[in-house]
Design a protein around this motif. Structure first.
Motif, PDB file in Angstrom:
ATOM      1  N   VAL A 173       7.926   8.481   0.977  1.00  0.00           N
ATOM      2  CA  VAL A 173       7.256   7.510   0.350  1.00  0.00           C
ATOM      3  C   VAL A 173       8.334   6.387   0.911  1.00  0.00           C
ATOM      4  O   VAL A 173       9.305   6.177   0.372  1.00  0.00           O
ATOM      5  CB  VAL A 173       6.892   7.351  -0.863  1.00  0.00           C
ATOM      6  N   ILE A 174       7.716   5.435   1.824  1.00  0.00           N
ATOM      7  CA  ILE A 174       8.326   4.038   1.945  1.00  0.00           C
ATOM      8  C   ILE A 174       7.605   2.926   1.043  1.00  0.00           C
ATOM      9  O   ILE A 174       6.246   2.949   1.534  1.00  0.00           O
ATOM     10  CB  ILE A 174       8.585   3.582   3.465  1.00  0.00           C
ATOM     11  N   GLU A 175       8.286   2.141   0.485  1.00  0.00           N
ATOM     12  CA  GLU A 175       7.625   0.972  -0.064  1.00  0.00           C
ATOM     13  C   GLU A 175       7.654  -0.334   0.660  1.00  0.00           C
ATOM     14  O   GLU A 175       8.909  -0.584   0.757  1.00  0.00           O
ATOM     15  CB  GLU A 175       8.098   0.845  -1.597  1.00  0.00           C
ATOM     16  N   ASP A 176       6.523  -0.664   1.043  1.00  0.00           N
ATOM     17  CA  ASP A 176       6.869  -2.394   1.570  1.00  0.00           C
ATOM     18  C   ASP A 176       6.546  -3.399   0.139  1.00  0.00           C
ATOM     19  O   ASP A 176       5.498  -3.460  -0.410  1.00  0.00           O
ATOM     20  CB  ASP A 176       5.675  -2.571   2.441  1.00  0.00           C
ATOM     21  N   ALA A 177       7.809  -3.666  -0.293  1.00  0.00           N
ATOM     22  CA  ALA A 177       7.723  -4.369  -1.490  1.00  0.00           C
ATOM     23  C   ALA A 177       8.085  -6.102  -1.177  1.00  0.00           C
ATOM     24  O   ALA A 177       8.775  -6.718  -2.003  1.00  0.00           O
ATOM     25  CB  ALA A 177       8.908  -4.142  -2.481  1.00  0.00           C
ATOM     26  N   ALA A 178       7.654  -6.577   0.019  1.00  0.00           N
ATOM     27  CA  ALA A 178       7.982  -8.020   0.636  1.00  0.00           C
ATOM     28  C   ALA A 178       7.211  -8.681  -0.459  1.00  0.00           C
ATOM     29  O   ALA A 178       7.727  -9.801  -0.645  1.00  0.00           O
ATOM     30  CB  ALA A 178       7.189  -7.890   1.838  1.00  0.00           C
ATOM     31  N   GLN A 179       6.166  -8.309  -1.098  1.00  0.00           N
ATOM     32  CA  GLN A 179       5.517  -9.296  -2.125  1.00  0.00           C
ATOM     33  C   GLN A 179       5.890  -9.023  -3.461  1.00  0.00           C
ATOM     34  O   GLN A 179       5.484  -9.661  -4.257  1.00  0.00           O
ATOM     35  CB  GLN A 179       4.022  -9.367  -1.667  1.00  0.00           C
ATOM     36  N   SER A 180       6.383  -7.843  -3.723  1.00  0.00           N
ATOM     37  CA  SER A 180       6.433  -7.608  -5.232  1.00  0.00           C
ATOM     38  C   SER A 180       8.012  -7.604  -5.825  1.00  0.00           C
ATOM     39  O   SER A 180       8.316  -6.638  -6.617  1.00  0.00           O
ATOM     40  CB  SER A 180       6.104  -6.211  -5.234  1.00  0.00           C
ATOM     41  N   ILE A 181       8.962  -8.224  -5.094  1.00  0.00           N
ATOM     42  CA  ILE A 181      10.359  -8.201  -5.782  1.00  0.00           C
ATOM     43  C   ILE A 181      10.177  -8.584  -7.134  1.00  0.00           C
ATOM     44  O   ILE A 181       9.573  -9.454  -7.758  1.00  0.00           O
ATOM     45  CB  ILE A 181      11.200  -9.130  -5.022  1.00  0.00           C
ATOM     46  N   GLY A 182      10.834  -7.740  -8.182  1.00  0.00           N
ATOM     47  CA  GLY A 182      10.769  -7.741  -9.532  1.00  0.00           C
ATOM     48  C   GLY A 182       9.804  -7.147 -10.246  1.00  0.00           C
ATOM     49  O   GLY A 182       9.636  -6.980 -11.459  1.00  0.00           O
ATOM     50  N   ALA A 183       8.392  -6.807  -9.393  1.00  0.00           N
ATOM     51  CA  ALA A 183       7.488  -6.031 -10.238  1.00  0.00           C
ATOM     52  C   ALA A 183       8.058  -4.744 -10.357  1.00  0.00           C
ATOM     53  O   ALA A 183       8.717  -4.104  -9.513  1.00  0.00           O
ATOM     54  CB  ALA A 183       6.161  -6.001  -9.132  1.00  0.00           C
ATOM     55  N   GLY A 197      12.648   1.638   0.329  1.00  0.00           N
ATOM     56  CA  GLY A 197      12.056   0.298  -0.005  1.00  0.00           C
ATOM     57  C   GLY A 197      12.443  -0.831   0.893  1.00  0.00           C
ATOM     58  O   GLY A 197      13.511  -0.735   1.416  1.00  0.00           O
ATOM     59  N   VAL A 198      11.559  -1.821   0.920  1.00  0.00           N
ATOM     60  CA  VAL A 198      11.809  -3.027   1.702  1.00  0.00           C
ATOM     61  C   VAL A 198      11.596  -4.130   1.010  1.00  0.00           C
ATOM     62  O   VAL A 198      10.673  -4.212   0.183  1.00  0.00           O
ATOM     63  CB  VAL A 198      11.010  -2.821   3.203  1.00  0.00           C
TER      64      VAL A 198
END
Ligand SMILES: *Cc1c(COP(=O)(O)O)cnc(C)c1O
Length: 432
Positions: A173-183, A197-198
């Motif tokens: 599983v790779i997470e694109d967390a470009a919009q979700s830092i801190g979530a 993760g990214v």
């Protein structure tokens, strides 16, 4: 109440909304310090102590790793190159299939193609706007290698179910967390839940350095590969890092010292910026609750939201059949910026429709290592298409430097348009 501004009444708001700007004196001083040192990058390609970059780069990486709770953090010059790097570091082979949502920035899926792998677009569901676990399960084939999850608008996707599916099928599983830092999901920071993760530091994101990004991971080999992909890995392959050299060829995806210095200051501000977003979002949600035509963003019980975008679902049937386009136009006339639908489902882009990426011969879809089939036809992801065409209204108002006064204007304008919606019926007939 005056008439709708679209029909000649006075608008709720005439002043523009201040643009996002999280840069202050702290960033200016940090940049000045680097400027005085004269060393704007500490990187050297090839075997040396400087292979891992300068002091600011290494410091911001330590802060990010500690912040998200990962063993390793690798800074890069964007989240787009971070995604490309993460897929290489996940040991994806040419012809492997990567499951990805079509409702995301194009870079998420392009990163797959840039590794000669095949994006398989799987629908999102309409509560979290992340991958639909049942649809993911149905799309898995013997060639599937990775589930690339996007935490869209800043809310975590359904990680419990997605991790369970990945585990059962032996997928990463790779997470694109470009919009979700801190979530967070279950008190774990998005980006550090899956295998890799990214994060993004692009100027539009929650914290920024203009351009920049990170790969985070607990996996030692993946981190070593990521550092090689970032910095001409072929020069050090065989003497540094993993014994097996696959996927370690690299480029120059390095972050400069100026950006890293800014990142350090931005990371210090992150909690305050998130608290501000959450406070404004809570205010707006409390004002929007109670109308069946508008569904404010859901926060799942085990999650926190970073509110990169405040995404509302619009239900025309509950508002005399007024189409979303007319409702949005009426809101804009009241002085409220709103966008409709987010991005076109990615499979409708010419690259997927014509299967033209590298050269004219259809690589990677014709490249021989892949023996599967995939559809990029209109209709393959009906929830995404419905959200895109009919339902989503996106507000960029839950952020610094806006205040509860701005939120009150947004809510007042929405209330006005909802209450006076019958007066839009004639316009709506023209629209249909
Ligand atoms: C912004 C964004 C990216 C790309 O980030 P950059 O740092 O601009 O390259 C990737 N994925 C998603 C979901 C994004 O929102």
């Amino acid at each position: 109440m005056t008439a709708l501004a679209l029909l000649g009444g006075d608008p709720v708001r005439s002043a523009p909304f201040e643009p996002l700007n999280t840069i202050g004196e702290e960033e200016r001083q940090a940049v000045d310090e680097v400027m005085r040192s004269g060393m704007l990058s500490g990187f050297v390609g090839g075997m040396s102590r400087e292979f891992h970059g300068g002091p600011k780069v290494r410091q911001c990486e330590e802060i990010v790793a500690a912040r998200v709770g990962a063993r390793h953090s690798v800074s890069l010059n964007s989240a787009s190159t971070a995604l490309q790097t993460a897929i290489a570091a996940a040991e994806v082979e040419p012809g492997d299939e990567v499951i990805v949502p079509p409702y995301t920035m194009s870079a998420t899926a392009t990163a797959v193609v840039l590794n000669n792998a095949i994006p398989v677009f799987v629908d999102v569901e309409d509560v979290t706007f992340g991958l639909d676990p049942a649809a993911v399960e149905a799309a898995i084939t013997p060639q599937t290698a990775v589930i690339l999850v996007v935490h869209l608008f800043g809310h975590p996707a359904r990680m419990g179910e997605l991790l369970e599916i990945a585990d059962r099928h032996g997928l990463l599983v790779i997470e694109d967390a470009a919009q979700s830092i801190g979530a967070t999901w279950n008190d774990r920071q998005t980006s550090a839940i899956g295998n890799l993760g990214v994060l993004s530091l692009n100027r539009h994101k929650i914290i920024q350095t203009g351009e920049g990004g990170f790969v985070v991971t607990d996996d030692d080999r993946a981190a070593a590969v990521a550092r090689m992909v970032r910095n001409h890995g072929e020069l050090v392959a065989g003497c540094y890092g993993p014994e097996e050299i696959h996927n370690t060829l690299g480029s120059n995806f390095r972050l400069g010292e100026l950006e890293a210095a800014i990142a350090i200051e931005q990371l210090r501000k992150l909690d305050d910026l998130l608290a501000h977003r959450r406070a404004l979002a809570a205010e707006l949600t409390s004002r929007l609750s109670g109308w069946s035509a508008l569904i404010p963003p859901t926060v799942m019980p085990d999650c926190t939201h970073s509110y990169y975008v405040y995404a509302v679902r619009y239900n025309a049937e509950q508002l005399d059949g007024i189409p979303r386009a007319v409702f949005a136009r009426a809101l804009r006339a009241e002085g409220i910026p709103v966008t409709e639908g987010y991005v076109k489902p990615l499979y409708l882009l010419p690259m997927y429709q014509q299967r033209i990426a590298y050269g004219r011969r259809g690589c990677p879809w014709t490249c021989g290592h892949w023996r599967g089939t995939v559809s990029y036809e209109q209709g393959i992801c009906p929830t995404t298409e419905r959200l895109y065409q009919h339902e989503l209204l996106l507000f960029d108002v839950c952020r610094q430097p806006l205040t509860t006064r701005d939120i009150a204007d947004v809510a007042d304008a929405i209330e006005k348009v909802v209450e006076l919606a019958p007066s839009l019926l004639e316009l709506s007939a023209d629209e249909r």
